[in-house]
Design a protein around this motif. Structure first.
Motif, PDB file in Angstrom:
ATOM      1  N   LEU A  37       0.812  -1.214   0.000  1.00 21.94           N
ATOM      2  CA  LEU A  37       0.000   0.000   0.000  1.00 21.94           C
ATOM      3  C   LEU A  37       0.847   1.267   0.000  1.00 21.94           C
ATOM      4  CD1 LEU A  37      -2.771  -0.883   2.623  1.00 21.94           C
ATOM      5  CD2 LEU A  37      -3.103  -0.546   0.181  1.00 21.94           C
ATOM      6  N   ALA A  38       1.773   1.342   0.970  1.00 25.87           N
ATOM      7  CA  ALA A  38       2.451   2.605   1.242  1.00 25.87           C
ATOM      8  C   ALA A  38       3.701   2.828   0.400  1.00 25.87           C
ATOM      9  CB  ALA A  38       2.808   2.679   2.731  1.00 25.87           C
ATOM     10  N   ALA A  39       4.491   1.770   0.176  1.00 27.52           N
ATOM     11  CA  ALA A  39       5.787   1.961  -0.492  1.00 27.52           C
ATOM     12  C   ALA A  39       5.659   2.618  -1.869  1.00 27.52           C
ATOM     13  CB  ALA A  39       6.529   0.629  -0.587  1.00 27.52           C
ATOM     14  N   PRO A  40       4.800   2.118  -2.772  1.00 27.89           N
ATOM     15  CA  PRO A  40       4.708   2.774  -4.091  1.00 27.89           C
ATOM     16  C   PRO A  40       4.249   4.232  -3.992  1.00 27.89           C
ATOM     17  CG  PRO A  40       3.655   0.609  -4.119  1.00 27.89           C
ATOM     18  CD  PRO A  40       3.931   0.939  -2.692  1.00 27.89           C
ATOM     19  N   THR A  41       3.307   4.506  -3.098  1.00 24.76           N
ATOM     20  CA  THR A  41       2.791   5.871  -2.954  1.00 24.76           C
ATOM     21  C   THR A  41       3.872   6.807  -2.424  1.00 24.76           C
ATOM     22  OG1 THR A  41       0.586   4.989  -2.481  1.00 24.76           O
ATOM     23  CG2 THR A  41       1.002   7.277  -1.879  1.00 24.76           C
ATOM     24  N   MET A  42       4.581   6.394  -1.377  1.00 21.06           N
ATOM     25  CA  MET A  42       5.607   7.237  -0.783  1.00 21.06           C
ATOM     26  C   MET A  42       6.740   7.526  -1.770  1.00 21.06           C
ATOM     27  SD  MET A  42       5.754   5.627   3.081  1.00 21.06           S
ATOM     28  CE  MET A  42       7.046   6.730   3.652  1.00 21.06           C
ATOM     29  N   LEU A  43       7.159   6.507  -2.484  1.00 24.69           N
ATOM     30  CA  LEU A  43       8.250   6.706  -3.441  1.00 24.69           C
ATOM     31  C   LEU A  43       7.810   7.602  -4.598  1.00 24.69           C
ATOM     32  CD1 LEU A  43       9.841   3.123  -3.604  1.00 24.69           C
ATOM     33  CD2 LEU A  43      10.609   5.111  -2.300  1.00 24.69           C
ATOM     34  N   PRO A  83       8.772  -2.096  -4.284  1.00 25.27           N
ATOM     35  CA  PRO A  83       8.737  -1.616  -5.678  1.00 25.27           C
ATOM     36  C   PRO A  83      10.113  -1.714  -6.326  1.00 25.27           C
ATOM     37  CG  PRO A  83       7.738  -0.029  -4.159  1.00 25.27           C
ATOM     38  CD  PRO A  83       8.431  -1.049  -3.323  1.00 25.27           C
ATOM     39  N   GLU A  84      10.126  -1.680  -7.627  1.00 26.99           N
ATOM     40  CA  GLU A  84      11.391  -1.750  -8.361  1.00 26.99           C
ATOM     41  C   GLU A  84      12.277  -0.561  -7.975  1.00 26.99           C
ATOM     42  OE1 GLU A  84      12.935  -2.024 -13.023  1.00 26.99           O
ATOM     43  OE2 GLU A  84      10.795  -2.038 -12.536  1.00 26.99           O
ATOM     44  N   GLY A  85      13.532  -0.840  -7.734  1.00 23.10           N
ATOM     45  CA  GLY A  85      14.468   0.218  -7.363  1.00 23.10           C
ATOM     46  C   GLY A  85      14.778   0.267  -5.890  1.00 23.10           C
ATOM     47  N   MET A  86      13.946  -0.371  -5.052  1.00 22.08           N
ATOM     48  CA  MET A  86      14.237  -0.429  -3.618  1.00 22.08           C
ATOM     49  C   MET A  86      15.003  -1.717  -3.344  1.00 22.08           C
ATOM     50  SD  MET A  86      11.721  -0.462  -0.252  1.00 22.08           S
ATOM     51  CE  MET A  86      11.268   1.269  -0.336  1.00 22.08           C
TER      52      MET A  86
END
Length: 440
Positions: free
Chosen positions: A126-132, A398-401
């Protein structure tokens, strides 16, 4: 071979087997049988049978599969998504607001699941894609998700507290009440850290652009209440029934499972696949927990019977007779083990050895000692190289983390957990106040 040699060899072989990556439950049971046969002969099988039967008749442990089932229902019910969406709107305009929203949602979710994997995976998705996408630093994103997720093992209803209570015969309800304020205290420490960091370094957590702040105050309040009421209902159903003396923790676990199922039905998520996935996950996790429980209980019985507990006590007091130094050594041992061994293994191995020393020899309050052990073990989910929360997040990141971002991101939060542990040691009322208020 004397008992002292056998107990030392038993402990050393266990450490070697764990570091080699052998399954913990089978390793514990196998070593218990081998050293039990050496020390007791065929009587070791009677000890195994007796200990296993004792676990089978332990009514408290029935709460474990019920709380796991509740967590699975809740994880698939969509409650977390609705709550995060509303917190996103409320906290978004503030520097670091999305990170704060993640911590708040993780705290509420922790009070309804009791399982770290569910919390970390849900918030990672939920949060990781939005925050990034909003420009948040990867390290801060990883830190708040993993640290917030670990609150699930401390804030009740917690599987760790159920296991602890069943292990030493302590009231699970009292443990639940005692853990509530320490868990919330850690959550507040996380919020303060994020607020200070992003105030001085806004590039770590920029606020939402003005064009995205379109919701009125009335709309924000309405969304918050609508998303908060379902999890608060579940929290009240579980913890309220225990605190009010209406239900035992085991009965409250069943009540919580029904409540989570109702929420899933209301969110139109309860289909055949929902029940199948929830049942399968519950069965798998419960079997893992109980296998380790049986193996560790048998291992500890043989180890203590061979004099391992007395030997360990003499070793500790040979280092220092100061009770605070002895306590610090015990905490340091568990902290180190947490880097390599699952929390369940540490709990089942160390608590039967450490608790008699802490309570009978050092004179500490057993409830207070239980909570500093649990706060310590919470750190095991964040400490490399084998912190489970780190790998849960990496699996859905997500990709890149990368894992390096996650490792760097958890460092401040491990320090905050250590600060929380020190606060509980310095101010025992953080643990004892609420259970004394309600139970008395």
């Amino acid at each position: 071979m004397g008992p002292d040699f056998l107990s030392i060899a038993m402990f050393v072989v266990l450490l070697i087997a764990v570091f080699l990556g052998h399954p913990l439950g089978i390793t514990l049971g196998g070593l218990g049988i081998i050293f039990g046969l050496i020390g007791y002969g065929p009587g070791a099988f009677f000890i195994l049978t007796s200990k296993t039967y004792g676990l089978m008749t332990n009514y408290v442990l029935v709460a474990i599969p019920l709380f796991i089932l509740m967590a699975q229902f809740l994880d698939k019910s969509g409650v977390a998504e609705d709550l995060y969406e509303s917190m996103y709107i409320v906290f978004g305009p503030v520097r670091g607001g999305l990170a704060m929203a993640t911590i708040v949602v993780s705290t509420v979710f922790a009070a309804t699941t009791g399982i770290i994997g569910a919390s970390v995976v849900a918030m990672g998705l939920l949060a990781a894609p939005t925050m990034l996408s909003k420009g948040y630093k990867k390290e801060l994103t990883a830190g708040v998700i993993t640290a917030g997720g670990t609150l699930g093992i401390l804030i009740p209803p917690s599987i760790m507290l159920v296991v602890y209570g069943g292990l030493i015969g302590m009231s699970v309800g009292k443990l639940f009440l005692a853990a509530f304020i320490p868990g919330v205290t850690l959550s507040i420490l996380y919020l303060i850290y994020v607020g200070i960091l992003c105030y001085f370094k806004p590039e770590y957590g920029p606020p939402l652009p003005k064009e995205e702040r379109t919701h009125t105050l009335k709309r924000k309040i309405g969304m918050t209440l609508k998303s908060m009421l379902p999890p608060l209902f579940l929290i009240f159903a579980v913890l309220g029934s225990i605190a009010g003396g209406i239900a035992t923790p085991t009965e409250a676990a069943g009540l919580g499972s029904v409540g989570a199922l109702i929420l899933a039905i209301l969110n139109k998520r309860a289909n055949l696949q929902f029940f199948k996935d929830s049942a399968y996950s519950t069965l798998k996790i419960t079997c893992m927990v109980m296998l380790i429980f049986v193996g560790a209980n048998f291992y500890t019985s043989i180890f203590m019977g061979l004099g391992g507990g007395d030997m360990f006590e003499k070793l500790l007091f040979s280092i220092s007779s100061n009770k605070w130094i002895v306590l610090a050594i015990m905490m340091f041992i568990m902290f180190l083990l947490g880097m390599f061994v699952d929390w369940l293994g540490i709990l089942l191995l160390c608590v039967p050895i450490f608790t008699p020393i802490a309570v009978n020899q050092l004179g500490f309050d057993p409830l207070w000692f239980a909570l500093i052990v649990c706060v310590n073990l919470q750190m095991s989910f964040l400490t490399p190289p084998f912190g489970y929360a780190l790998f849960y997040l990496k699996g859905v990141a997500p990709e890149g983390m990368h894992l390096s971002h996650i490792y760097r991101g958890i460092i401040p939060f491990v320090i905050l957990q250590l600060i929380g542990l020190v606060l509980i040691v310095m101010f025992p009322e953080i643990v004892t106040w609420l259970p004394n208020l309600i139970m008395n």
